[in-house]
Design an enzyme around this catalytic site. Structure first.
Site, PDB file in Angstrom:
ATOM      1  CE  LYS A   1      -2.668   0.047   3.491  1.00  0.00           C
ATOM      2  NZ  LYS A   1      -1.821   0.803   4.438  1.00  0.00           N
TER       3      LYS A   1
ATOM      4  CG  PHE B   1       4.165 -10.460  -6.779  1.00  0.00           C
ATOM      5  CD1 PHE B   1       5.260 -10.623  -5.934  1.00  0.00           C
ATOM      6  CD2 PHE B   1       3.137  -9.630  -6.365  1.00  0.00           C
ATOM      7  CE1 PHE B   1       5.314  -9.972  -4.716  1.00  0.00           C
ATOM      8  CE2 PHE B   1       3.182  -8.970  -5.152  1.00  0.00           C
ATOM      9  CZ  PHE B   1       4.285  -9.140  -4.314  1.00  0.00           C
TER      10      PHE B   1
ATOM     11  CD1 TRP C   1       8.990  -3.136  -3.870  1.00  0.00           C
ATOM     12  CD2 TRP C   1       9.817  -4.331  -5.579  1.00  0.00           C
ATOM     13  NE1 TRP C   1      10.074  -3.844  -3.404  1.00  0.00           N
ATOM     14  CE2 TRP C   1      10.602  -4.583  -4.427  1.00  0.00           C
ATOM     15  CE3 TRP C   1      10.148  -4.973  -6.776  1.00  0.00           C
ATOM     16  CZ2 TRP C   1      11.693  -5.459  -4.441  1.00  0.00           C
ATOM     17  CZ3 TRP C   1      11.238  -5.836  -6.793  1.00  0.00           C
ATOM     18  CH2 TRP C   1      12.003  -6.072  -5.640  1.00  0.00           C
TER      19      TRP C   1
END
Length: 558
Positions: free
Chosen positions: A72, A383, A411
């Site tokens: 988050k 992912f 990320w």
């Protein structure tokens, strides 16, 4: 392929001088109070003297947390960077991390990968000293309370009805329940006592909800610390403690300015837990970020049933805020855990587990859309092991609720990985006007408010209020606090009050064990389940891996 750790990525970043970041955020240098080269506090007078209008407010929340992680904070930071990538002037407003989780199990709260706020070591450790100031103010009040009793107890305080506890910003189960004042008459009055973690202190909530120095002092004055023998509340004002507490907190009230890895201005300030407090960064930081950017991205702790609910029903209600869009973060891995899949088996495609777990996401989406009436988008942190069929399944289910799904790779890719999410957020702000509604009205009784949350937000059937809690609620309402919003202390691991009920459980009742008024913060805390206000360390705490090399460089901090 070897991946760099979060701290390695952060330490390789060439940070810009904080004056340069302030200029990016339209903050004149006269309002800047530098804490070294890369962080600063912003003087509160900026809000009164700026003529910039408020920008759009974006709330980032998530599904119910699992050990698989959701990302988050990383999404919040990456979205702010992504908005800059598409030409929007963005800011980000975040909570400060607590030392307890940093050295314990959960870790820090500065994002991860290539979507971080920096300097991450400072932010995750002492930062600008805000938490230390809060702890000092909390414990000054405790000391003045016990000293008043020792010096004759002219207020008639019943030592068995003291509600104020000491605090320390560390996970230390040994301090949960103690006996102090031992050693004879000169060393105080013996009594049962205990410590909370600093982020659970009412002073943390007070600081985060205050709108000025004057408001801070007034809120501190109203804090109830004990009751007399005839059940009258005793406040910090009665103990003449509010002035000194305000002196300790006057600088802590000023929002902190730092930056993301990509130079986006970041206001990082305050840090109440979301399962035992209201779980949002300070009102002052949010309002400052809104005035200094065209789009402000902020987050609320844990899942949407905790942080987002409290952001919307407490913070927005008190501060007059209204989100323009909500981002609900999920991962395929976490949804499969909600479907009963073991953490060790998440890499393999499993549409059946995903189908069992996706009701959790859909419940949170429905709450934002149909209870709070706000535009929403689902952000899926992708992912490498996620399959196209799994992603398509989520997209289709969310589409049935009228919500788009956007894949996020912030990320790994930073702001570039948040471009698509940024574009959808801008579209929501420009094309879908919400009709923001609270989940309950002020005039409802405390019990009716608990029932409203249980049925509307958690998906339960009703509430079981234990006799001791019923007595406390009656007393709180008799004292005139019945119109306050409620802050439910509940497990973060389930929509229910049972951490073992995953997915989107139904047919349950929420058991209320206790109630306490936080008169300074302005809400009533409702305790359900087994909620600890002082966590403990795990068998192998993160602290074991943290060290400093011979050059003074911190290692092992995530």
């Amino acid at each position: 392929m070897a991946y760099l750790s979060d701290i390695e990525i952060a330490q390789r970043c060439q940070l810009k001088p904080i004056a340069e970041i302030a200029k990016t955020a339209h903050v004149d240098e006269k309002y800047l109070e530098p804490y070294g080269r890369t962080k600063a506090k912003i003087d509160l007078s900026l809000l009164d003297e700026t003529d910039r209008p408020e920008g759009k407010l974006i709330l980032v929340t998530a599904i119910t947390p699992t050990p698989a992680g959701e990302g988050k904070t990383t999404t919040t930071i990456g979205l702010a960077d992504g908005l800059r990538k598409i030409g929007k002037e963005s800011t980000v407003a975040l909570r400060e991390p607590s030392l307890g989780p940093v050295f314990g199990l959960k870790g820090g709260a500065a994002g991860g990968g290539y979507a971080q706020v920096v300097p991450m070591e400072d932010i995750n450790l002492h930062f600008t000293g805000d938490f230390h100031a809060i702890g000092a103010a909390n414990n000054l009040l405790a000391a003045m309370l016990d000293n008043h009793i020792q010096q004759g107890n002219s207020l008639g305080i019943d030592v068995k009805k003291i509600t104020w506890r000491r605090c320390v910003d560390m996970n230390d189960r040994q301090l949960r329940n103690i006996v102090d004042g031992l050693g004879g008459r000169a060393n105080g009055v013996p009594r049962e006592d205990g410590f909370d973690i600093t982020v659970a202190s009412e002073i943390m909530a007070v600081l985060c909800l205050s709108t000025s120095l004057k408001d801070l002092k007034e809120r501190l004055s109203r804090i109830i610390v004990a009751y007399t023998y005839d059940d009258k509340p005793v406040t910090a004002a009665d103990l003449r403690a509010a002035g000194a507490m305000t002196a300790l907190l006057k600088d802590a009230l000023k929002p902190n300015l730092v930056q993301t890895l990509e130079g986006t201005p970041a206001f990082v300030h305050g840090g109440p837990f979301a399962n035992i407090a209201h779980g949002c960064n300070s009102v002052m930081a949010t309002k400052m970020a809104l005035r200094m950017g065209d789009y402000t991205v902020t987050e609320a702790g844990f899942g949407a049933d905790l942080g987002a609910e409290k952001f919307l029903d407490i913070k927005c209600r008190m501060a007059g805020l209204k989100p323009d869009a909500v981002v609900i973060v999920a991962t395929v891995r976490a949804l499969k855990m909600h479907g009963g899949k073991a953490k060790t088996d998440l890499a393999a495609e499993d549409l059946e587990a995903l189908e069992r777990g996706i009701p959790n996401l859909l419940k949170h989406v429905s709450n934002i859309k149909n209870v709070y009436h706000l535009p929403a988008v689902v952000a899926v942190n992708r992912f490498p092991t996620d399959t196209d069929r799994e992603i398509d399944f989520i997209i289709e289910k969310c589409r049935e609720l009228g919500v788009n799904t956007v894949l996020s790779t912030v990320w790994a890719d930073g702001g570039e990985g948040g471009r698509a999410l940024a574009e959808e957020v801008v579209r929501l702000c420009e094309e879908e006007k919400g009709d923001f509604t609270f989940s309950y009205a002020d005039e409802l009784t405390i019990t009716e408010k608990i029932e409203a949350l249980t049925k509307k937000i958690y998906g339960g059937d009703g509430v079981n209020i234990l006799p001791a809690a019923k007595k406390q609620i009656d007393q709180i309402e008799a004292l005139g606090f019945g119109s306050c919003p409620i802050c439910v202390a509940k497990t973060q691991y389930s929509l229910s009050d049972d951490p073992l009920k995953l997915g989107a459980p139904s047919g349950f009742t929420v058991t209320v064990k206790a109630a306490k008024v936080s008169a300074g913060a302005g809400f009533v805390v409702i305790y359900t389940g087994d909620i600890l206000t002082m966590p403990g360390l795990p068998k192998s705490p993160a602290a074991e891996k943290i060290d400093v090399d011979d050059d003074g460089r911190i290692v092992g901090l995530f």
